[in-house]
Design an enzyme around this catalytic site. Structure first.
Site, PDB file in Angstrom:
ATOM      1  N   LYS A 185       0.844  -1.208   0.000  1.00 56.71           N
ATOM      2  CA  LYS A 185       0.000   0.000   0.000  1.00 56.71           C
ATOM      3  C   LYS A 185       0.880   1.259   0.000  1.00 56.71           C
ATOM      4  O   LYS A 185       2.098   1.174   0.166  1.00 56.71           O
ATOM      5  CB  LYS A 185      -0.906  -0.001   1.227  1.00 56.71           C
ATOM      6  CG  LYS A 185      -1.649  -1.310   1.467  1.00 56.71           C
ATOM      7  CD  LYS A 185      -2.856  -1.509   0.574  1.00 56.71           C
ATOM      8  CE  LYS A 185      -3.506  -2.852   0.890  1.00 56.71           C
ATOM      9  NZ  LYS A 185      -4.689  -3.139   0.096  1.00 56.71           N
TER      10      LYS A 185
HETATM   11  C1  LIG Z   1      -5.491  -4.295   0.814  1.00 49.86           C
HETATM   12  C2  LIG Z   1      -6.969  -4.337   0.738  1.00 49.86           C
HETATM   13  C3  LIG Z   1      -7.754  -4.754   1.834  1.00 49.86           C
HETATM   14  C4  LIG Z   1      -7.197  -5.204   3.158  1.00 49.86           C
HETATM   15  O1  LIG Z   1      -6.121  -5.999   3.069  1.00 49.86           O
HETATM   16  P1  LIG Z   1      -5.288  -6.525   4.323  1.00 49.86           P
HETATM   17  O2  LIG Z   1      -4.246  -7.352   3.670  1.00 49.86           O
HETATM   18  O3  LIG Z   1      -6.216  -7.324   5.169  1.00 49.86           O
HETATM   19  O4  LIG Z   1      -4.749  -5.365   5.068  1.00 49.86           O
HETATM   20  C5  LIG Z   1      -9.127  -4.684   1.692  1.00 49.86           C
HETATM   21  N1  LIG Z   1      -9.707  -4.270   0.561  1.00 49.86           N
HETATM   22  C6  LIG Z   1      -8.992  -3.883  -0.496  1.00 49.86           C
HETATM   23  C7  LIG Z   1      -9.708  -3.392  -1.698  1.00 49.86           C
HETATM   24  C8  LIG Z   1      -7.598  -3.925  -0.456  1.00 49.86           C
HETATM   25  O5  LIG Z   1      -6.890  -3.558  -1.523  1.00 49.86           O
END
Ligand SMILES: *Cc1c(COP(=O)(O)O)cnc(C)c1O
Length: 383
Positions: A185
């Site tokens: 992210k």
């Molecule tokens: C990254 C993401 C999440 C959450 O991901 P985690 O790996 O649990 O932190 C949820 N929804 C979307 C659209 C994502 O890109």
């Protein structure tokens, strides 16, 4: 998975100062529910223009608690997109509610607001809207739709920290919004997530649910460590991870600027490359750029797309097929009997997308290498 390609799909940006704050926190003796979590919550909530932030151990945990806090459960329908990371729909199943998948707009790749309106029934209780690849398209329309029908908008902003639409930050549109801090992210805590809201009761409930249903442990002296008001979970974000988040979000503006530069290099270089459709932007939006996902033109097949990805990987270039449709995932097909044809636009798009290497420190030379390789691999498929 690729074995460390020369140009990876993603790479976290960790400075010495980031590492130093983590180490200092580790040595402080306070490893859970401490000042780093509080500071990180304050900073994320501020970035999203919200009153409260509740840090959790992943974005997935955040979505789970958001839906639990809203009291969603069996018999409730929740409208969402099939074109996203699987967690944005899994949270609906966690609470026993029913996902209703609505097809996407072929340009922005977000849920089509007109189709979402048609999917509303007397059992609809919520809309989980996702800013796919960080694109904030239609958030005000989803908000208006939710208000018109008396349902709740939950914003899965996990890909959109720092993006704005007409000056409004992502994370400010839903009754609750959720961010994620997985290593790919915009900023990372290793693993981590954050619920943001302006509703103090919902914030308190999420705070309690993430901490075994304990009440007011962090905000006052009234709670007890051994009293559990709710069926809670251990979804706490450790102090070391929160410290990394604090150090990272302090640099968010600089990180966003670099990612915008990388995106500009890509967009300029790919202009006029035959067969490759660059990601869409929308008027009034300022992107913080989560990933850089291109699409092959409609005349290409899924097999040709897969060949391009394989060709890129063989050259040491990270590439991936973001996202396969959620409703066609084996877990969903088995459970609901879903099959192809349910969301034709999302299915068409998901067969043609290619995520290219994208991170804060990607260089202009690497962008050039990726684009030249992409051009050659696309040409090789004969499309
Ligand atoms: C990254 C993401 C999440 C959450 O991901 P985690 O790996 O649990 O932190 C949820 N929804 C979307 C659209 C994502 O890109």
């Amino acid at each position: 998975m690729d074995r460390s390609p020369a140009i990876p799909l993603s790479r976290p940006d960790i400075t010495d100062a980031d590492a130093h704050l983590v180490l200092r926190t580790l040595r402080s003796g306070r490893l859970s529910l401490g000042p780093m979590l509080e500071e990180f919550e304050r900073l994320v909530a501020w970035r999203a223009g919200r009153s409260y932030g509740v840090g959790v151990s992943s974005g997935t945990c955040g979505l789970h608690l958001a839906l639990l806090a809203l009291g969603l459960g069996p018999g409730d329908e929740v409208i969402t997109t099939p074109f996203s990371f699987v967690a944005s729909a899994n949270c609906i199943l966690y609470v026993g509610a029913t996902p209703v998948f609505v097809d996407i707009c072929p340009r922005t790749l977000n849920m089509d607001p007109a189709l979402a309106a048609r999917a509303i029934t007397p059992r609809t209780r919520a809309i989980v809207a996702v800013e796919v690849f960080g694109n904030p398209a239609y958030m005000p329309q989803y908000q208006a739709l939710a208000a018109r029908h008396g349902v709740v908008l939950v914003e899965d902003a996990c890909e959109a920290l720092g993006t704005t639409l007409d000056g409004r930050p992502c994370g400010s549109f839903g009754r609750l919004a959720v961010f994620a801090f997985y290593p790919n992210k915009q900023i990372t805590t290793g693993e981590g997530g954050m619920i943001v809201t302006d509703d103090p009761a919902l914030a308190d409930l999420c705070r309690s649910l993430r901490n075994q249903g304990r009440v007011a442990m962090e905000t006052g002296a009234t709670g007890s460590w051994l009293v559990h008001e709710h069926l809670g979970y251990n979804y706490r974000l450790p102090e070391m991870n929160a410290a990394l988040g604090v150090a990272q979000i302090r640099r968010l503006d600089e990180i966003i600027a670099r990612r915008q530069q990388v995106a500009r290099w890509y967009l300029e270089r790919l202009r006029g490359v035959r067969g490759v459709v660059p990601p869409a932007t929308v008027p009034g939006a300022s992107f913080s750029w989560f990933v850089f996902v291109v699409r092959l033109a409609d005349r290409f097949t899924a097999a040709q797309r897969d060949a391009v990805i394989a060709g890129l990987r063989a050259r040491g270039i990270g590439a991936a097929e973001y996202f396969p449709c959620i409703h066609l995932q084996p877990a969903y097909r088995r459970r609901f009997g879903f099959g192809p044809g349910m969301c034709p636009v999302a299915e068409h798009v998901s067969q043609r997308t290619i995520a290219l290497p994208f991170h804060t420190n990607l260089t202009a030379e690497e962008v050039e290498t990726v684009c030249r390789a992409l051009e050659e691999e696309v040409r090789k498929t004969g499309g």
